[in-house]
Design a protein around this motif. Structure first.
Motif, PDB file in Angstrom:
ATOM      1  N   SER A 164      -0.043   9.658  -8.126  1.00  0.00           N
ATOM      2  CA  SER A 164      -1.074   9.849  -7.124  1.00  0.00           C
ATOM      3  C   SER A 164      -2.308   9.011  -7.430  1.00  0.00           C
ATOM      4  O   SER A 164      -2.930   8.472  -6.534  1.00  0.00           O
ATOM      5  N   ARG A 165      -2.680   8.906  -8.688  1.00  0.00           N
ATOM      6  CA  ARG A 165      -3.836   8.077  -9.045  1.00  0.00           C
ATOM      7  C   ARG A 165      -3.564   6.618  -8.711  1.00  0.00           C
ATOM      8  O   ARG A 165      -4.457   5.897  -8.261  1.00  0.00           O
ATOM      9  N   GLU A 166      -2.327   6.176  -8.921  1.00  0.00           N
ATOM     10  CA  GLU A 166      -1.979   4.806  -8.551  1.00  0.00           C
ATOM     11  C   GLU A 166      -2.111   4.610  -7.039  1.00  0.00           C
ATOM     12  O   GLU A 166      -2.602   3.580  -6.575  1.00  0.00           O
ATOM     13  N   ASP A 167      -1.672   5.600  -6.290  1.00  0.00           N
ATOM     14  CA  ASP A 167      -1.804   5.540  -4.837  1.00  0.00           C
ATOM     15  C   ASP A 167      -3.261   5.457  -4.425  1.00  0.00           C
ATOM     16  O   ASP A 167      -3.630   4.706  -3.513  1.00  0.00           O
ATOM     17  N   GLU A 168      -4.111   6.249  -5.079  1.00  0.00           N
ATOM     18  CA  GLU A 168      -5.533   6.260  -4.745  1.00  0.00           C
ATOM     19  C   GLU A 168      -6.161   4.890  -4.992  1.00  0.00           C
ATOM     20  O   GLU A 168      -6.955   4.394  -4.178  1.00  0.00           O
ATOM     21  N   THR A 169      -5.811   4.269  -6.109  1.00  0.00           N
ATOM     22  CA  THR A 169      -6.357   2.953  -6.419  1.00  0.00           C
ATOM     23  C   THR A 169      -5.892   1.918  -5.401  1.00  0.00           C
ATOM     24  O   THR A 169      -6.679   1.081  -4.937  1.00  0.00           O
ATOM     25  N   GLU A 170      -4.611   1.979  -5.026  1.00  0.00           N
ATOM     26  CA  GLU A 170      -4.100   1.044  -4.023  1.00  0.00           C
ATOM     27  C   GLU A 170      -4.764   1.282  -2.671  1.00  0.00           C
ATOM     28  O   GLU A 170      -5.094   0.321  -1.952  1.00  0.00           O
ATOM     29  N   ALA A 171      -4.982   2.543  -2.309  1.00  0.00           N
ATOM     30  CA  ALA A 171      -5.637   2.846  -1.033  1.00  0.00           C
ATOM     31  C   ALA A 171      -7.070   2.341  -1.030  1.00  0.00           C
ATOM     32  O   ALA A 171      -7.569   1.880   0.006  1.00  0.00           O
TER      33      ALA A 171
END
Length: 289
Positions: free
Chosen positions: A196-203
């Motif tokens: 989820s943290r990776e998703d947040e950074t990509e978003a």
């Protein structure tokens, strides 16, 4: 045994190397979307999201907290979001078929989201408590829309299903029993938080690109998270949070700015080096160069 083989094959997908970066002629570039998305039917997830969104709207309407179409704050959020949505197909061609919808819920929650298929909700507490400027609303909208365009929800469901399969499989193979399965499940939960943290950074990264193309200042992202830090004096350690810490988020945004500021300058017909600093509207939030 066939079921075991299929499960093992699915789990091996998690170890596959990332696909090459998705190139943009200007602005940011990110890795191609995960192949795990293919484990969850796109239309089915969008239909489920639409049903949940309609239920949310109905509950909000019954409680008298769903903003009317004539509400000035809703009109403001819609106008900003629509400028960002105009650039959506750049990141996901399928977004041209989405039935986009933007609503405002009058609640104190400092939150916003965009469901698969383009169902967006802002909570008035986010706009009011942070005194968001138009550029800062654009940062929030761009981030949430980026989650949908990059199909993070679909990917997260797939990963969750695989991790649960892995937990059940490990418990069965090694005879861990109920207690052992609970421990494995907790490990799976921490893994999901990391995803989820990776998703947040990509978003954040894709969101800044969307914001710049819509003619909003990407530097507002730094001001937004400085405001958030003022609002929330304490936060859980990053390794136990589904979101990157505020300081890490600001650092990542600042790292991305050189890629998106020329895009923003072009959108507003200005020279990149001649742009004045971004100034927020709250005392204590320093101008962003």
């Amino acid at each position: 045994m066939k079921k075991l083989a299929r499960t093992s094959t699915l789990l091996l997908c998690l170890a596959l190397p990332a696909l090459p970066a998705m190139a943009q002629e200007a602005g940011v570039s990110v890795d191609r979307m995960s192949r795990l998305r293919g484990l969850v039917p796109e239309k089915q997830l969008e239909e489920q999201a639409t049903m949940q969104y309609e239920e949310l709207k109905q509950q909000a309407r019954q409680k008298g907290v769903l903003a009317a179409d004539t509400d000035p704050q809703l009109q403001r959020v819609r106008a900003i979001s629509r400028r960002i949505i105009a650039n959506a197909t750049r990141w996901n061609p399928g977004a041209s078929d989405w039935q986009w919808e933007i609503n405002l819920i009058r609640a104190d929650s400092v939150n916003a989201f965009c469901m698969p298929g383009g169902k967006i909700a802002f909570f008035s507490g986010l706009v009011d408590k942070l005194k968001l400027t138009d550029d800062e609303i654009a940062i929030v909208a761009g981030h949430e829309i980026a989650h949908a365009l990059r199909e993070h929800g679909r990917e997260r469901v797939a990963k969750g299903n695989l991790l649960q399969l892995g937990a059940n499989l490990g418990s069965a193979i090694f005879g861990l029993g109920q207690t052992g399965q609970m421990v494995v499940g907790q490990g799976a939960q921490l893994a999901l938080l990391r995803f989820s943290r990776e998703d947040e950074t990509e978003a954040d990264t894709v969101g800044l690109d969307l914001v710049a193309r819509a003619g909003y200042d990407p530097r507002a992202g730094v001001a937004l998270w400085r405001k958030m830090a003022m609002l929330e004096k304490s936060a859980p350690p990053q390794w136990l949070s589904s979101h990157p810490s505020g300081s890490n988020r600001i650092a990542q945004i600042q790292k991305t700015l050189p890629q998106v500021m020329p895009v923003y300058a072009k959108a507003v017909n200005a020279q990149s080096g001649a742009l004045p600093p971004y100034r927020s509207n709250v005392q204590g939030v320093a101008p962003v160069q």
